[in-house]
Design a protein around this motif. Sequence first.
Motif, short mmCIF file in Angstrom:
data_model
loop_
_atom_site.label_atom_id
_atom_site.label_comp_id
_atom_site.label_asym_id
_atom_site.label_seq_id
_atom_site.Cartn_x
_atom_site.Cartn_y
_atom_site.Cartn_z
N ILE A 202 0.87 -1.18 0.00
CA ILE A 202 0.00 0.00 0.00
C ILE A 202 0.91 1.22 0.00
CG2 ILE A 202 -1.91 1.19 1.11
CD1 ILE A 202 -2.58 -1.65 0.21
N ASN A 203 1.10 1.80 -1.17
CA ASN A 203 2.02 2.93 -1.31
C ASN A 203 1.31 4.27 -1.53
OD1 ASN A 203 4.39 1.29 -1.13
ND2 ASN A 203 4.00 0.60 -3.22
N ASN A 204 0.04 4.23 -1.95
CA ASN A 204 -0.68 5.47 -2.23
C ASN A 204 -2.17 5.24 -2.06
OD1 ASN A 204 -1.60 4.24 -4.73
ND2 ASN A 204 0.46 4.68 -5.53
N ASP A 205 -2.96 6.29 -2.31
CA ASP A 205 -4.40 6.20 -2.09
C ASP A 205 -5.07 5.21 -3.05
OD1 ASP A 205 -3.84 7.91 -4.22
OD2 ASP A 205 -5.73 8.99 -3.99
N VAL A 206 -4.54 5.07 -4.26
CA VAL A 206 -5.11 4.12 -5.22
C VAL A 206 -4.94 2.69 -4.72
CG1 VAL A 206 -4.96 3.22 -7.58
CG2 VAL A 206 -4.80 5.68 -7.17
N ASP A 207 -3.75 2.38 -4.20
CA ASP A 207 -3.51 1.06 -3.62
C ASP A 207 -4.48 0.80 -2.47
OD1 ASP A 207 -1.38 0.62 -5.33
OD2 ASP A 207 0.14 1.22 -3.88
N PHE A 208 -4.69 1.83 -1.63
CA PHE A 208 -5.61 1.69 -0.49
C PHE A 208 -7.02 1.37 -0.97
CE2 PHE A 208 -8.59 2.83 2.70
CZ PHE A 208 -7.96 2.73 3.94
N MET A 209 -7.51 2.15 -1.93
CA MET A 209 -8.89 1.99 -2.39
C MET A 209 -9.10 0.64 -3.08
SD MET A 209 -10.43 4.62 -1.24
CE MET A 209 -12.02 4.59 -2.08
N LYS A 210 -8.10 0.19 -3.85
CA LYS A 210 -8.21 -1.12 -4.49
C LYS A 210 -8.27 -2.22 -3.44
CE LYS A 210 -5.66 -2.11 -8.03
NZ LYS A 210 -4.49 -2.25 -8.93
N ARG A 211 -7.42 -2.14 -2.44
CA ARG A 211 -7.39 -3.15 -1.37
C ARG A 211 -8.67 -3.10 -0.55
NH1 ARG A 211 -6.10 -8.05 0.22
NH2 ARG A 211 -5.25 -8.21 2.32
N PHE A 212 -9.12 -1.90 -0.21
CA PHE A 212 -10.33 -1.74 0.58
C PHE A 212 -11.53 -2.31 -0.19
CE2 PHE A 212 -14.06 0.50 2.13
CZ PHE A 212 -13.88 0.49 3.51
N ASP A 240 -6.62 -3.37 10.02
CA ASP A 240 -5.19 -3.17 9.84
C ASP A 240 -4.90 -2.15 8.73
OD1 ASP A 240 -2.37 -4.16 10.43
OD2 ASP A 240 -2.49 -4.58 8.29
N LEU A 241 -5.63 -2.27 7.63
CA LEU A 241 -5.46 -1.34 6.50
C LEU A 241 -5.78 0.09 6.93
CD1 LEU A 241 -5.05 -0.93 3.37
CD2 LEU A 241 -7.53 -1.29 3.17
N CYS A 242 -6.91 0.26 7.62
CA CYS A 242 -7.35 1.60 8.00
C CYS A 242 -6.43 2.24 9.05
CB CYS A 242 -8.78 1.55 8.53
SG CYS A 242 -10.01 1.11 7.26
N LYS A 243 -5.93 1.44 9.97
CA LYS A 243 -5.06 1.99 11.01
C LYS A 243 -3.68 2.37 10.47
CE LYS A 243 -7.06 0.16 15.25
NZ LYS A 243 -6.80 -0.52 16.53
N LYS A 244 -3.16 1.58 9.54
CA LYS A 244 -1.80 1.80 9.06
C LYS A 244 -1.70 2.79 7.91
CE LYS A 244 0.18 -2.72 10.30
NZ LYS A 244 0.78 -3.98 9.77
N HIS A 245 -2.75 2.88 7.09
CA HIS A 245 -2.60 3.63 5.84
C HIS A 245 -3.67 4.69 5.60
CE1 HIS A 245 0.48 0.70 4.78
NE2 HIS A 245 -0.37 -0.28 5.00
N GLN A 246 -4.49 5.01 6.61
CA GLN A 246 -5.55 5.99 6.40
C GLN A 246 -5.01 7.37 6.03
OE1 GLN A 246 -5.87 8.58 8.76
NE2 GLN A 246 -4.27 7.78 10.10
N HIS A 247 -3.76 7.65 6.38
CA HIS A 247 -3.18 8.97 6.08
C HIS A 247 -2.99 9.21 4.59
CE1 HIS A 247 0.24 6.18 6.15
NE2 HIS A 247 0.85 7.02 5.34
N LEU A 248 -3.09 8.16 3.76
CA LEU A 248 -2.90 8.29 2.32
C LEU A 248 -4.15 8.83 1.61
CD1 LEU A 248 -1.11 4.88 1.65
CD2 LEU A 248 -0.03 7.12 1.75
N LEU A 249 -5.28 8.81 2.29
CA LEU A 249 -6.56 9.11 1.64
C LEU A 249 -6.83 10.60 1.51
CD1 LEU A 249 -8.83 6.48 3.44
CD2 LEU A 249 -7.77 6.28 1.19
N THR A 250 -7.55 10.94 0.43
CA THR A 250 -8.10 12.28 0.31
C THR A 250 -9.37 12.35 1.17
OG1 THR A 250 -9.55 11.73 -1.56
CG2 THR A 250 -7.27 12.40 -2.07
N ASP A 251 -9.89 13.54 1.39
CA ASP A 251 -11.09 13.69 2.22
C ASP A 251 -12.27 12.94 1.61
OD1 ASP A 251 -9.72 15.24 4.02
OD2 ASP A 251 -10.41 17.15 3.19
#
Length: 289
Positions: A202-212, A240-251
């Motif tokens: 999970i390197n960016n917001d796109v990775d986060f959204m795809k995983r989520f 785990d995803l939300c706690k570790k990588h939520q900072h990557l997201l736009t509003d």
Amino acid sequence: MNKINNHMKRVGLLLVATTMTVVASAQSRIEQLFNELDARADKTLLTKTHYEDNEANPTTYCLYDEIAMKSGDFGKLGERFIKTFSDEKDAYRFYRNTTDMTNTEMKVSYGTNNQYSILFGSHASHNYLLSFFRDSKNPDKRHAYALVWYEEFDKVKILRYHIYGNDPTRVSNQRVITYGSGQIIDDRGYLVTGLGNSEPQINNDVDFMKRFGTLRASMVSANSADDTLLRSGIVVKIVDLCKKHQHLLTDNERATCQKTLAELIKLYSFEDPYIQGMLEEARIALKKK
């Protein structure tokens, strides 16, 4: 949000380019119907989730959109849906489960190992249509198009799917889902270890959204009582995803995920307090910036 919109646009164009020659002659009317829904000004897009195993040359994907429109604007669109799907003569299988009839449930799988699936026909208040088409260039692959619609207060919600992947009747795949770092759990409930770290980066917001989106789809598809262990594994990964990588997201991405979690919490509110509590934990994590 522009970044993810551009990504989704690029993925959409890629999938059109790689599949249009295959599907144009067979599913043209369903494709046209989907395009008309996109073009309607009286609809509201609620959710858009695109999964693909490989951007450059996808071998399996699931395109999912959820839209809503006022009941008055929907009118007799349901009749159009039924006619379009049932008139596709090239379809090798057609499934209909509308509120005026009774039918069995149907599960449609996708993923590199058919590890993900979506269950259709589970709600008596919903209308379901599915049409299946062979891939003329690869007989082991199939396209599945689905429309689900139902009334909710003064609106009609429409769920739209285009699923592509291995035909499970022709390709034998064991349903698996990642449970923890270096672990998977098969469809019999056994943990398999020693596979190394199979978690996606999970390197960016796109990775986060795809995983989520993938975890959310897996969660929804695990509906039976036998899937309790699977749901428990999935919800831990969501937290785990939300706690570790939520900072990557736009509003806006953050709001979309929070709304999705709220819907999942509502879904499991009377069923499993553990699942409900963990989903709430994920939602709390998303509030932190």
